[in-house]
Every structure is written in structure tokens, then in C-alpha cells.
Design an enzyme around this catalytic site. Structure first.
Site, PDB file in Angstrom:
ATOM      1  N   SER A   1       0.820  -1.213   0.000  1.00 35.62           N
ATOM      2  CA  SER A   1       0.000   0.000   0.000  1.00 35.62           C
ATOM      3  C   SER A   1       0.852   1.261   0.000  1.00 35.62           C
ATOM      4  O   SER A   1       1.922   1.296   0.601  1.00 35.62           O
ATOM      5  CB  SER A   1      -0.908   0.037   1.227  1.00 35.62           C
ATOM      6  OG  SER A   1      -1.623   1.265   1.232  1.00 35.62           O
TER       7      SER A   1
ATOM      8  N   LYS B   1      -4.359  -6.723   3.483  1.00 36.43           N
ATOM      9  CA  LYS B   1      -4.375  -5.598   2.535  1.00 36.43           C
ATOM     10  C   LYS B   1      -5.807  -5.304   2.069  1.00 36.43           C
ATOM     11  O   LYS B   1      -6.195  -4.148   1.901  1.00 36.43           O
ATOM     12  CB  LYS B   1      -3.466  -5.920   1.328  1.00 36.43           C
ATOM     13  CG  LYS B   1      -3.529  -4.866   0.208  1.00 36.43           C
ATOM     14  CD  LYS B   1      -3.070  -3.506   0.684  1.00 36.43           C
ATOM     15  CE  LYS B   1      -2.847  -2.438  -0.347  1.00 36.43           C
ATOM     16  NZ  LYS B   1      -3.855  -2.084  -1.278  1.00 36.43           N
TER      17      LYS B   1
ATOM     18  N   HIS C   1      -7.457  -3.446   4.765  1.00 35.03           N
ATOM     19  CA  HIS C   1      -6.887  -2.082   4.722  1.00 35.03           C
ATOM     20  C   HIS C   1      -7.677  -1.251   3.702  1.00 35.03           C
ATOM     21  O   HIS C   1      -8.090  -0.124   3.971  1.00 35.03           O
ATOM     22  CB  HIS C   1      -5.405  -2.146   4.330  1.00 35.03           C
ATOM     23  CG  HIS C   1      -4.832  -0.837   3.869  1.00 35.03           C
ATOM     24  ND1 HIS C   1      -5.094  -0.316   2.606  1.00 35.03           N
ATOM     25  CD2 HIS C   1      -4.049   0.076   4.479  1.00 35.03           C
ATOM     26  CE1 HIS C   1      -4.494   0.851   2.475  1.00 35.03           C
ATOM     27  NE2 HIS C   1      -3.842   1.115   3.597  1.00 35.03           N
ATOM     28  N   ASN C   2      -7.891  -1.828   2.534  1.00 36.38           N
ATOM     29  CA  ASN C   2      -8.607  -1.088   1.490  1.00 36.38           C
ATOM     30  C   ASN C   2     -10.066  -0.854   1.862  1.00 36.38           C
ATOM     31  O   ASN C   2     -10.631   0.185   1.525  1.00 36.38           O
ATOM     32  CB  ASN C   2      -8.512  -1.823   0.149  1.00 36.38           C
ATOM     33  CG  ASN C   2      -7.159  -1.599  -0.519  1.00 36.38           C
ATOM     34  OD1 ASN C   2      -6.170  -1.343   0.156  1.00 36.38           O
ATOM     35  ND2 ASN C   2      -7.110  -1.698  -1.821  1.00 36.38           N
TER      36      ASN C   2
ATOM     37  N   GLU D   1     -10.016   1.954   4.003  1.00 38.00           N
ATOM     38  CA  GLU D   1      -9.705   3.103   3.121  1.00 38.00           C
ATOM     39  C   GLU D   1     -11.004   3.625   2.468  1.00 38.00           C
ATOM     40  O   GLU D   1     -11.252   4.831   2.443  1.00 38.00           O
ATOM     41  CB  GLU D   1      -8.711   2.620   2.058  1.00 38.00           C
ATOM     42  CG  GLU D   1      -8.388   3.571   0.924  1.00 38.00           C
ATOM     43  CD  GLU D   1      -7.468   2.898  -0.130  1.00 38.00           C
ATOM     44  OE1 GLU D   1      -6.404   2.383   0.241  1.00 38.00           O
ATOM     45  OE2 GLU D   1      -7.849   2.878  -1.316  1.00 38.00           O
TER      46      GLU D   1
HETATM   47  C1  6PG Z   1      -3.167   1.420  -1.644  1.00 33.35           C
HETATM   48  C2  6PG Z   1      -4.418   1.596  -2.435  1.00 33.35           C
HETATM   49  C3  6PG Z   1      -4.230   0.999  -3.786  1.00 33.35           C
HETATM   50  C4  6PG Z   1      -5.281   1.432  -4.775  1.00 33.35           C
HETATM   51  C5  6PG Z   1      -6.634   0.911  -4.467  1.00 33.35           C
HETATM   52  C6  6PG Z   1      -7.693   1.730  -5.118  1.00 33.35           C
HETATM   53  O1  6PG Z   1      -3.283   0.851  -0.569  1.00 33.35           O
HETATM   54  O2  6PG Z   1      -2.123   1.867  -2.100  1.00 33.35           O
HETATM   55  O3  6PG Z   1      -5.474   0.956  -1.793  1.00 33.35           O
HETATM   56  O4  6PG Z   1      -4.118  -0.371  -3.612  1.00 33.35           O
HETATM   57  O5  6PG Z   1      -5.300   2.801  -4.857  1.00 33.35           O
HETATM   58  O6  6PG Z   1      -6.684  -0.374  -4.944  1.00 33.35           O
HETATM   59  O7  6PG Z   1      -8.783   0.937  -5.181  1.00 33.35           O
HETATM   60  P1  6PG Z   1     -10.099   1.339  -5.895  1.00 33.35           P
HETATM   61  O8  6PG Z   1      -9.788   1.542  -7.338  1.00 33.35           O
HETATM   62  O9  6PG Z   1     -10.968   0.157  -5.653  1.00 33.35           O
HETATM   63  O10 6PG Z   1     -10.557   2.587  -5.233  1.00 33.35           O
END
Ligand code: 6PG
Length: 472
Positions: free
Chosen positions: A134, A188, A191-192, A195
């Protein structure tokens, strides 16, 4: 070819933005790396632009050349689009590898795929590591947060590289091995999910300040910039502040006003929600954030809805104080993390991963998208044990929650009365109110189920009989 005499420590396939930056990061930390891209001209351009790092890079033009350039046991990072392309690269590599060699998938893989790939490669005597990375482009180049899953002994052989390239929190590498097979990719994924929730909540507050308080984007941006100096200090609040204060060079308008309000998603947020539901969990803030992205893409429908019903509220509620918005965001954010950690615990129990949740919080302190000043305290709270696996029940956070709760309630009430949607914030509140309701309302659901389907229920007095007198 490079001026390297010795073989490369590691290889990398896929010189897109993330792969190219990760390769430069590895080279910069002193590890010779062989690189390969399906389109050879991309490799040539990458090497041509590598500057001082050129000597640590070995460009290769075929899978055979790549494998031949590597020290044994070989380790190859794959950084290509998740899904089919990863399987295609694995299929091309496997016949060229030898027992004990290792493939590392550093993309945003579905952890079910990682489990399948790990099992299949293990059968063939190969190691497969699923590694969540990430931090976007900048993180990949200068220090991402890294979440690893797979055979611990094989991870040991690359640990020095992974820790060297990772972000650091007061010297501690933001990289860790979390468990076997899909454990790293699952951490991960969650985490997303967090996010998504965090981004959505910030966007909802922006919406209330824009449409309720009628503040201009740069005013809201300046407010976020101030909040970023307090308990909300985090990467996402910081960049939101910057984004809202940026102007479009072409039109001179606030940048955010020339961006269509339809959000994309690649899948990790949705996977978090799907996996949670499968495990009997419901991280309502994450689910709401995924739903909000889907609703956002229904732009035409929303325009028709606005035409039919208008957007004027039925009531004109009093706007909460600015500090209420800040406190509400803080409490709602705690709920999102609470739900994320609870899901990690549920998955860890189900898959028998033995996930160290405090370590996940520590690994997220720097480098990743959800990095935030709160994570250090969260890690400490998790280490001292969470009552009922709930972060919001932790003695370290009870005061935060109690302090901000009335603000969250005022903000959600305001939004509801003003007709402004706050799906993530209101779901944070609904979750909180449910988790502190000793007696809920599913006694009636149980009775309904028993009435129409004789499904039975448990009695509060522990007495005999598990059916009601409905059809007597
Ligand atoms: C990270 C982000 C990266 C990416 C996402 C965006 O941790 O660096 O999460 O992995 O920006 O996958 O995901 P979406 O396109 O689903 O918003």
C-alpha cells in the site's frame, strides 16, 4: 545488459507505475534486481530513465533471460493486473523455475486466488508469497506499507529486501509476515475496506459543509488542513485538504468542481464486504462506502430523482458547529477501524491464520493510504486486549467515543433533516447504537420466523419449549 557481474537477488515482472517504482526502490536500497515487461520497449524506456540506479538493474527481454539472471533460490515479484494476468505470468514462469524458488504476487489479489495459487505451487515444490503493498506510486518508490502472507521460511529469504524498501515508523519497518497463504492479501484487502470507509466519511463531511454550510471548496480544504494538525491527522485528511484547495489550470475553477461525481472501484472494498458477510460479520461503514460508490455511478438516475423530488429539504435544521463535524468524523472513523479489526479477527479464527492485529495497526502507521496518528494508539489498545474484540470498547478509546458521540449524533440528525446523504456516518452511528443495546429487537424477528416457519427460539428464562402459541 547491466554492468553487474553477479546475478540479481530478485526479479520483477510488470513495469507499470507500481512495478517500476518498486524496482527503483529495491535497486536504491542496494539489491540488484532483474526486470521484465511483456512489451520490451517499456523495459528499454524504464532503463533509459533509471539514472544513477542503472547499475543495479538487469533488463531482460524474455522469461528465460529473467530466470537466468537470478541468484538461486530465485525470487520473482509479479506486479501485473490482479486476476487472469497473474495466472498467465505464473503459468509462463513455473516451467522455468526449480524446487525451492519463489513467486511473490505484489498486486491487489483476491486472497482466495492467493490461497489457490499457493496450494498449487506448493504441490510443485515452489513457494508462493501473497504480498499486499500500500501507498500508491509514491509509496512504492520511497517506502510502502507491506503485508505478507505465505510460508514463513521462504519469507525469511527476502525479509531483508522487504524491510529495507518499506516505510518506517520511528525506525520500525512497516512490513510484516501475517500468516500463511492468503493472510497478507487479506490484511491488505481489509486495509482497502477501511480506506473506502475513511474516504467516504471525509466526502460526506465535505458534502455537509458544501451543501449545508454553503462553504467554498477552498474553505473546506483549509478546515481539513487545520484538522490535520489535530487528532484527525492522517494522509487522507491531508490530501483531501490539498485537493479542495487546488484549481483547474484550464478553467480556473476549483478542481473538485470539474470532476464528475462518479467513483470507480477495482474490487478490494467490495471483497471486504463480501468476505465479511460470508463470515457472519457486517462492517456497516465499509458496506456503506462500497454502496455509495455504486450509487455514485448512477448519475443519470440521480439527475432524474433530483428533477422529480427536488433537493430542497422538508425541514431547515440548525447547522452543527464546525467542531461537531471534526468530532463526528473522528468517532465514525474509530468505528470503521473497529469493524475492520473485528473482521480481521473473524477471518483469522476461521482460516486459522493467527493474525497479529496489533502488528497490522503498526504496519499501517506509515507508508499506506490509511496511515493516521490514531494507529499507534490503536496498536497499543489491541496489544492490551480488546473487550469483545471491539476497539471502541477499549479503555483507551472509551473516552474518545463518549466525547464525540453527541457530535456524531448531531451531525447525522442534521444531515437526515437536511436531506443530505451520509450513509457511512449514519451506519457508524447505527452500529454503535446496536452494540450498546443490551436488549435488541430481534426477539420479534425470532417470533415472526417461528410463526411462519416453526424455526424455534431460545427463551429468556431458559425454560422448556421453543415455539410460540401462534396457531393454538
Ligand atoms: C493502496 C491503495 C491501492 C489502490 C486501491 C484503489 O493501498 O495503495 O489501496 O491499492 O489505490 O486499490 O482501489 P479502488 O480503485 O478500488 O478505489
Amino acid at each position: 545488459m547491466s554492468q553487474l557481474n553477479t546475478k540479481a537477488r530478485i526479479g520483477l515482472i510488470g513495469l507499470g507505475v507500481m512495478g517500476a517504482n518498486l524496482s527503483l526502490n529495491i535497486a536504491e536500497k542496494g539489491f540488484p534486481i532483474a526486470v521484465f515487461n511483456r512489451t520490451g520497449s517499456v523495459t528499454d524506456e524504464f532503463i533509459a530513465e533509471s539514472g544513477d540506479l542503472r547499475d543495479a538493474l538487469v533488463p531482460t527481454k524474455t522469461y528465460e533471460e529473467l530466470v537466468a539472471a537470478l541468484d538461486s533460490p530465485r525470487a520473482v515479484i509479479i506486479m501485473v493486473k490482479a486476476g487472469g494476468p497473474v495466472d498467465a505470468v505464473i503459468d509462463a514462469l513455473v516451467p522455468l523455475l526449480e524446487e525451492g524458488d519463489m513467486i511473490i504476487d505484489a498486486g491487489n489479489a483476491d486472497f482466495h486466488d492467493t490461497r489457490r495459487r499457493e496450494a498449487a505451487l506448493r504441490e510443485q515444490g515452489l513457494n508462493f508469497i501473497g504480498m499486499g503493498v500500500s501507498g500508491g506510486e509514491e509509496g512504492a518508490r520511497h517506502g510502502p506499507s507491506i503485508m505478507v502472507g505465505g510460508n514463513p521460511a521462504s519469507y525469511e529469504t527476502i525479509r531483508d529486501i522487504i524491510e529495507a524498501i518499506s516505510a518506517k515508523h520511528e525506525g520500525d519497518p512497516c512490513a510484516a509476515h501475517f500468516g500463511p497463504d492468503g493472510a497478507g492479501h487479506f490484511v491488505k484487502t481489509v486495509h482497502n475496506g477501511i480506506e473506502y470507509a475513511d474516504m467516504q466519511m471525509i466526502a460526506e463531511i465535505y458534502g455537509l459543509l458544501r451543501d449545508g454550510a454553503h462553504q467554498a471548496p477552498d474553505e473546506i480544504g483549509a478546515l481539513f488542513e487545520r484538522w490535520n494538525k489535530g487528532p484527525l491527522n492522517s494522509y487522507l485528511v491531508e490530501i483531501s485538504g490539498k485537493v479542495l484547495q487546488a484549481y483547474d489550470p484550464a478553467t480556473g475553477k476549483p478542481m473538485v468542481e470539474v470532476i464528475v461525481d462518479k467513483a470507480g472501484q477495482k474490487g478490494t472494498g467490495r471483497w471486504t464486504a463480501i468476505e465479511a458477510l460470508t463470515l457472519g460479520q457486517s462492517p456497516s461503514t465499509i458496506e456503506a462506502a462500497v454502496a455509495a460508490r455504486s450509487w455514485s455511478s448512477e448519475k443519470e438516475t440521480r439527475l432524474v430523482g433530483a428533477e422529480i423530488f427536488g433537493t430542497e429539504p422538508e425541514f431547515r435544521p440548525t447547522l452543527p458547529k464546525e467542531s461537531d463535524f471534526e468530532e463526528a468524523l473522528l468517532v465514525a472513523k474509530l468505528v470503521a477501524y473497529d469493524q475492520g479489526f473485528k473482521l480481521l479477527k473473524a477471518a483469522s479464527d476461521h482460516y486459522d491464520w493467527g493474525l497479529d492485529l496489533a502488528r497490522a495497526a503498526e504496519v499501517w502507521r506509515e507508508g499506506c493510504i490509511i496511515r493516521s496518528a490514531l494507529l499507534d494508539d490503536m496498536a497499543a489498545a489491541i496489544r492490551s486486549g480488546l473487550p469483545q474484540d471491539q476497539l471502541i470498547f477499549s479503555p483507551d478509546f472509551i473516552a474518545h467515543v463518549k466525547g464525540g458521540l453527541s457530535a456524531l449524533r448531531r451531525v447525522v440528525s442534521y444531515a437526515t433533516s437536511a436531506g443530505l446523504p451520509v450513509p457511512a456516518l449514519s451506519n457508524a452511528l447505527a452500529y454503535f447504537d446496536t452494540m450498546r443495546q443490551g436488549r435488541g429487537t430481534t426477539d420479534l424477528i425470532q417470533a415472526q420466523r417461528d410463526f411462519f416457519g416453526a424455526h424455534g427460539f431460545e427463551r429468556t428464562d431458559g425454560g422448556e419449549g421453543k415455539h410460540g402459541p401462534w396457531h393454538a
